[in-house]
Design a protein around this motif. Structure first.
Motif, PDB file in Angstrom:
ATOM      1  N   ARG A 180       5.372 -19.620 -36.734  1.00 18.54           N
ATOM      2  CA  ARG A 180       6.152 -20.762 -37.217  1.00 18.54           C
ATOM      3  C   ARG A 180       6.661 -21.561 -36.020  1.00 18.54           C
ATOM      4  NH1 ARG A 180      11.838 -19.907 -40.090  1.00 18.54           N
ATOM      5  NH2 ARG A 180      12.492 -19.958 -37.897  1.00 18.54           N
ATOM      6  N   ASP A 182       9.330 -24.056 -34.506  1.00 19.62           N
ATOM      7  CA  ASP A 182      10.726 -24.440 -34.740  1.00 19.62           C
ATOM      8  C   ASP A 182      11.024 -25.708 -33.946  1.00 19.62           C
ATOM      9  OD1 ASP A 182      10.971 -22.190 -36.283  1.00 19.62           O
ATOM     10  OD2 ASP A 182      11.898 -20.976 -34.716  1.00 19.62           O
ATOM     11  N   LYS A 221      19.950 -29.373 -40.111  1.00 19.36           N
ATOM     12  CA  LYS A 221      20.343 -28.202 -39.336  1.00 19.36           C
ATOM     13  C   LYS A 221      21.787 -28.291 -38.863  1.00 19.36           C
ATOM     14  CE  LYS A 221      19.161 -25.866 -34.988  1.00 19.36           C
ATOM     15  NZ  LYS A 221      18.238 -25.893 -33.820  1.00 19.36           N
ATOM     16  N   ARG A 233      10.110 -26.821 -39.839  1.00 18.29           N
ATOM     17  CA  ARG A 233       9.560 -25.469 -39.758  1.00 18.29           C
ATOM     18  C   ARG A 233       8.148 -25.401 -40.365  1.00 18.29           C
ATOM     19  NH1 ARG A 233      13.373 -25.559 -36.905  1.00 18.29           N
ATOM     20  NH2 ARG A 233      15.251 -24.232 -37.001  1.00 18.29           N
ATOM     21  N   TRP A 235       4.272 -23.779 -40.542  1.00 14.62           N
ATOM     22  CA  TRP A 235       3.562 -22.551 -40.223  1.00 14.62           C
ATOM     23  C   TRP A 235       2.122 -22.878 -39.891  1.00 14.62           C
ATOM     24  CZ3 TRP A 235       5.518 -17.514 -40.145  1.00 14.62           C
ATOM     25  CH2 TRP A 235       6.827 -17.364 -40.591  1.00 14.62           C
TER      26      TRP A 235
END
Length: 274
Positions: A180, A182, A221, A233, A235
């Motif tokens: 993932r 970030d 966030k 985020r 993947w």
């Protein structure tokens, strides 16, 4: 000086007698030596094949095979000289003293050896894995007994002693098939949060390298004094991770510019003197 023929004959007969008496021991000793070398070769090949069939680590199987080979050779040599009638107790004592001296001189190397054995047995990483250790992110090229060979992204070769490597924190990025990314975007308070999130999600959903399971996520966030921080985020498969990371940054920047969303630069707080 004249030599007595009887004297020469006596000593010649004595030497011949000793040779004849010693010949069976000498012959049997060399028979043991040659048969032992042949048996060692067969046993070593058999053990190596068994370790390969058991899928034992290649480095460990080679090392254990070499240890077994030299241990059997030393045992055969001691048996050979013992068969010749040579006292072996003093010889064994000398070997023990030499082993102790070498062990004391190579304490650091023994620590690296123990670390290499732990790495090979417990397998925190394998050849080809991308790891982070000792402040370095690199790909494992080769796990040796005393050091591990790593290759960095700029093609530099780094050797890390196994002692400190096995005692430190190791992050393995290759064990799992996916990773993932970030990312964080800081946008101004004048920006439409929903619009910014929709733009990011649209970019992620249209990137074939971004996995849809687990689904990519975008959320607020943090609210700082100067900006709204959006966490992104996505993947990706481990081989696509770098591309997804950079492509998401570039695509979001271009889309934000077209939509008039301002990316807020980082503002360092100024200290107020009293």
């Amino acid at each position: 000086m004249n030599l007595d023929p009887n004297y020469i004959t006596t000593y010649t007969n004595k030497i011949l007698k000793e040779i004849i008496e010693y010949s069976p021991r000498l012959i049997s000793a060399f028979i043991i030596l040659f048969l032992g070398l042949y048996a060692i070769r067969i046993i070593n090949r058999l053990v190596r094949k068994i370790m390969l069939k058991r899928n034992l680590e290649v480095t460990l199987s080679q090392f254990l095979g070499d240890i077994l080979l030299w241990a059997m050779r030393i045992l055969l040599f001691v048996t050979f000289i013992s068969k010749l009638g040579i006292e072996t107790s003093s010889f064994v004592a000398i070997l023990g003293a030499m082993g102790l001296a070498v062990g004391l001189a190579l304490q650091g190397s023994l620590s690296n050896f123990a670390g290499g054995m732990l790495i090979i047995i417990f397998k925190p990483f394998r050849d080809g894995d991308l790891i982070e250790a000792q402040g370095l992110i690199a790909t494992v090229s080769e796990i040796q007994i005393f050091v591990t060979k790593l290759v960095t992204a700029n093609n530099q070769v780094v050797f890390i002693p196994n002692g400190i490597l096995s005692n430190g924190i190791i992050t393995n990025y290759s064990i799992k098939g996916t990773r993932r990314a970030d990312l964080t975007f800081s946008v101004s308070y004048e920006s439409d949060i929903k619009q910014a999130k929709d733009i990011i999600l649209d970019i992620l959903n249209n990137n074939p390298k971004v996995l849809q399971e687990p689904k990519p996520d975008v959320f607020v966030k943090n609210l700082t004094d100067s900006a709204i921080e959006l966490a992104v985020r996505p993947w990706a498969n481990k081989e696509d991770f770098g591309s997804v990371f950079t492509e998401t940054l570039e695509s979001c920047k271009n889309a934000f510019d077209q939509a008039g969303i301002i990316i807020q630069p980082y503002v360092k707080e100024k200290s107020v003197s009293k």
